[in-house]
Design a protein around this motif. Sequence first.
Motif, PDB file in Angstrom:
ATOM      1  N   ASP A 259       0.826  -1.216   0.000  1.00  0.00           N
ATOM      2  CA  ASP A 259       0.000   0.000   0.000  1.00  0.00           C
ATOM      3  C   ASP A 259       0.858   1.262   0.000  1.00  0.00           C
ATOM      4  O   ASP A 259       0.525   2.267  -0.655  1.00  0.00           O
ATOM      5  CB  ASP A 259      -0.920   0.016   1.221  1.00  0.00           C
TER       6      ASP A 259
ATOM      7  N   GLU B 173       2.167   1.809  -3.335  1.00  0.00           N
ATOM      8  CA  GLU B 173       1.121   2.356  -4.207  1.00  0.00           C
ATOM      9  C   GLU B 173       0.942   3.853  -3.976  1.00  0.00           C
ATOM     10  O   GLU B 173       0.838   4.635  -4.922  1.00  0.00           O
ATOM     11  CB  GLU B 173      -0.202   1.627  -3.941  1.00  0.00           C
TER      12      GLU B 173
ATOM     13  N   ASP C  80       1.466   6.686  -6.679  1.00  0.00           N
ATOM     14  CA  ASP C  80       0.370   7.612  -6.989  1.00  0.00           C
ATOM     15  C   ASP C  80       0.831   9.066  -6.839  1.00  0.00           C
ATOM     16  O   ASP C  80       0.469   9.940  -7.640  1.00  0.00           O
ATOM     17  CB  ASP C  80      -0.809   7.381  -6.059  1.00  0.00           C
TER      18      ASP C  80
ATOM     19  N   ASN D 179      -4.835  10.857  -2.365  1.00  0.00           N
ATOM     20  CA  ASN D 179      -5.072  10.473  -3.754  1.00  0.00           C
ATOM     21  C   ASN D 179      -6.527  10.179  -4.086  1.00  0.00           C
ATOM     22  O   ASN D 179      -6.854   9.885  -5.223  1.00  0.00           O
ATOM     23  CB  ASN D 179      -4.238   9.233  -4.104  1.00  0.00           C
TER      24      ASN D 179
ATOM     25  N   VAL E  91      -8.691   9.951  -7.853  1.00  0.00           N
ATOM     26  CA  VAL E  91      -9.302   8.756  -8.449  1.00  0.00           C
ATOM     27  C   VAL E  91     -10.817   8.726  -8.224  1.00  0.00           C
ATOM     28  O   VAL E  91     -11.446   7.672  -8.295  1.00  0.00           O
ATOM     29  CB  VAL E  91      -8.662   7.474  -7.868  1.00  0.00           C
TER      30      VAL E  91
ATOM     31  N   ASP F   7     -12.760   7.043 -10.737  1.00  0.00           N
ATOM     32  CA  ASP F   7     -12.371   5.650 -11.029  1.00  0.00           C
ATOM     33  C   ASP F   7     -12.843   4.769  -9.860  1.00  0.00           C
ATOM     34  O   ASP F   7     -12.133   4.588  -8.856  1.00  0.00           O
ATOM     35  CB  ASP F   7     -10.857   5.582 -11.174  1.00  0.00           C
TER      36      ASP F   7
ATOM     37  N   GLU G  32     -13.253   1.675  -9.144  1.00  0.00           N
ATOM     38  CA  GLU G  32     -12.487   0.502  -8.700  1.00  0.00           C
ATOM     39  C   GLU G  32     -11.273   0.928  -7.898  1.00  0.00           C
ATOM     40  O   GLU G  32     -10.978   0.391  -6.825  1.00  0.00           O
ATOM     41  CB  GLU G  32     -12.036  -0.329  -9.918  1.00  0.00           C
ATOM     42  N   ASN G  33     -10.579   1.910  -8.457  1.00  0.00           N
ATOM     43  CA  ASN G  33      -9.388   2.440  -7.802  1.00  0.00           C
ATOM     44  C   ASN G  33      -9.758   3.081  -6.461  1.00  0.00           C
ATOM     45  O   ASN G  33      -9.075   2.913  -5.435  1.00  0.00           O
ATOM     46  CB  ASN G  33      -8.725   3.461  -8.722  1.00  0.00           C
TER      47      ASN G  33
ATOM     48  N   LYS H 120     -12.362   2.429  -4.650  1.00  0.00           N
ATOM     49  CA  LYS H 120     -12.736   1.364  -3.713  1.00  0.00           C
ATOM     50  C   LYS H 120     -11.495   0.702  -3.098  1.00  0.00           C
ATOM     51  O   LYS H 120     -11.416   0.449  -1.885  1.00  0.00           O
ATOM     52  CB  LYS H 120     -13.562   0.314  -4.458  1.00  0.00           C
ATOM     53  N   SER H 121     -10.491   0.482  -3.935  1.00  0.00           N
ATOM     54  CA  SER H 121      -9.255  -0.160  -3.479  1.00  0.00           C
ATOM     55  C   SER H 121      -8.548   0.693  -2.441  1.00  0.00           C
ATOM     56  O   SER H 121      -8.053   0.215  -1.413  1.00  0.00           O
ATOM     57  CB  SER H 121      -8.358  -0.408  -4.694  1.00  0.00           C
ATOM     58  N   LYS H 122      -8.539   2.016  -2.738  1.00  0.00           N
ATOM     59  CA  LYS H 122      -7.844   2.899  -1.805  1.00  0.00           C
ATOM     60  C   LYS H 122      -8.582   3.007  -0.465  1.00  0.00           C
ATOM     61  O   LYS H 122      -7.955   3.024   0.615  1.00  0.00           O
ATOM     62  CB  LYS H 122      -7.659   4.282  -2.445  1.00  0.00           C
TER      63      LYS H 122
ATOM     64  N   SER I 114      -7.780   0.052   1.476  1.00  0.00           N
ATOM     65  CA  SER I 114      -6.432   0.130   2.062  1.00  0.00           C
ATOM     66  C   SER I 114      -6.436   1.024   3.297  1.00  0.00           C
ATOM     67  O   SER I 114      -5.775   0.738   4.300  1.00  0.00           O
ATOM     68  CB  SER I 114      -5.448   0.700   1.024  1.00  0.00           C
TER      69      SER I 114
END
Lengths: 121, 673
Positions: free
Chosen positions: A13, A16, A20, B475, B479, B482, B484-485, B487-489, B492
């Motif tokens: 993470d 990432e 980003d 970030n 996003v 986006d 999916e992105n 949701k992923s963040k 996390s």
Amino acid sequence: MLLKVWYVDDEFDLCEVFSDFFSSAEVEVKTFVSHLAALQEAKINPPDLLFLDYRLKGATGDWVAQQMDPAIPKYLVTGEASPPCKYPYLKVIYKPYRRQDLDEIIQQYLDLKQKAQKNAS
Amino acid sequence: MGDPKDLKEQRRVQALKELGVLDTPPQAELDDLVYLASQVCHTPMAMISLVDERRQWFKAKVGIEAQELPREGSFSAFVIQDGATLIIADATTDPRFAQSPSVTSGLKIKFYAGVPLTTSIGLHIGSLCVMDKTPRTLSKEQTQALEALARQVMVNFENKVLNDQFRENENFYSNILTMLPDLVSYIDRDYCYQYANVAYEEWFHVKKEQIIGKKMSLILGDEAFEKAKPFMTLALQGRRQDFTVKLPYKVDQQLVPKTVQAHYIPDVKPDGSVQGFYSVVSDISKLVSAEEEAHQRSVELAQALSRSRANERSFRAFFDHSPMGVIELDEQLKFIEVNPAYCRILGYSQSELKNMSILDVTHPEDRVKSKNAAKDNTVSGGEPFRFEKRYITRTGEVIMGRVTSRTVVLDEQGTKHHFSVIEDITNLLRMEDSLALERQKSIHNAKLASLGEMSAGVAHEINNPLAIISGMAANLERVANDPENLKSKVKSIQKAVDRIVKIVSGLRKFARTSENGNFNYYPAEALIKDSMVLIQAKALRDQVDVQYVLDRNDVVFCDEVELQQVLVNLMSNGIDAAKQSAEKKVIVHFNSLERESVFRVMDSGPGIKSDLAHKIFQPFFTTKTVGEGTGLGLSISKGIVDHHQGNISLIQVEGKTCFEVRIPKREVKSHVA
């Protein structure tokens, strides 16, 4: 002209987030969760700037720094309060860091690289 | 008063009967005397006539057939009456006897001469008389001879009495001497026995007959004889000896010491010579022994009395100066005796307490306990009974006393009193509370020290997820389009938050002060995992792999916070040791045995030197470098395990360190989720 910036951290993470934050047209960010992969690639295609997490799986960032080419500018990024270090980093950056803290550093090296390329051409 | 004549007659007859000759067989000496009388007086008849109340009885006679004749009108009756020699030349011409049957018929006596038989006290019991059928007379010499014979008759009579008495006495004394346990003997001038009583047989195991004529030394033994000889010599000089001596008598070839009381009485003859001495010896050994025993007992009694007085003094000193209260209560639990300490404890004076009952100074809630204690004590037959109870002092303060009480039956009527010793344990309990508090504090301090030690790692464990949250959040806007992105963040971010929550929660639990006695059942796996959260950061930093193995998951009866502290301490120490090794490994192992829950924490470190092993549980002992350890972890851990009534020990397995914690099991009443 791209600036090759590497970030080595065993947490995906955080890799990432780093990617980003700093990936752009001028900056090529490459992250490694395995310090061994980073060491391997550095032998072939070393980065212009290296950010190392202190606590890695099976090693410390400090140890990795010592294995790399001393010419590569190195910054330590750590969540530790006071990690014991042997390597003379250009700076130690503490987590959680502010984006602008690293922005300034990356921008500084980008400027230097652009300047060098301009001089060369 | 009777007629003096009758009295005299009664005495006379009595004297006759006491001679013991009436109606006895003929006696040769007396027959001889009667014969002599008839010969001297030249008469055909002679006799000894004894006159009792009604007759004349002939003890000896010559020329007469009859054995007795009536007294009435007899010559003898006249002789005893008159008390003088009576000579009747021709009775037929004597008006006193002319009509007597002996004159007129039967013997037809003409001549009679009789001499009274008179006792030594002047009583005439009869006559010695000679008779003839022809008249005649006696010369003066014949009369004197007859009178002499009469005296011989009386000598014979009275000697017989004396002889009888002598024999009787001899028998009596002989019996006495036989029965006497004392030695009675007669010793002559040559120190030989002339007489010895039966007691000698018993004393010396020698027949009496074998003693007579023997030298004393042969019977007594040389030693006893020589010891007694000085007294004998003096006795033979005519001086009576009365003495007590311990003599070693020889009996059956063995020396038998006896304490004797001896009397040597010289046998002094009329000429003043001493022929020997009478010896009377009494064995007073038992008496002396009894006296000695009595003396010894009196000494012992005196000593016992002295001890008793000393004990009494000691008891009194104890009673008066003991720091503990001492009391005596009657059956109604009223005070009989109270010592100064008891008064001091409760603030009452002795006189005040003596008008009170134990219940008056007992906390109301403990009065039943106090009564029951006295009752139980009585039932248990006076065995000491121990209990704790609260007292109310004179100022109303509540204090706690530890009481040891015993009931004692004082007399045959069964009167019972309660004796108690009371210790004021109020301060002791306060100190115990204070100690428990201090223990909690020291455990807490040690935990804080551990937390400090772990802070660097903990910082990393918090800062890393914070960095994720911070970075991802920055970030999100980029996003936003986006999904999916995005949701992923967000995911996390959530994960990072969970990480922080977990570590902070663990820290909070670890830092919490355990309530004393907060025991319950906790799953072993959860205990280990929660502990591992706390040392995970340290383990990561030091690159030590910490794993756990459960042989069998089970609940552990423990104080969760305290036991986790033990596990964290052991794992933390394990990491410190393991990081120096190539293997870098710590393994926590749990097994549930029948009676115990067993944790083992093993590390791959170099092990603990055997000469240090006995010190490791001591406070402030550490093998770590300065600044790395407080030296309190293991001592605190031991204290915690002790509090669980368990055991912590160091086991070296193949040179590697392994700490074993054994926690005793309790009956599981309910499981804690």
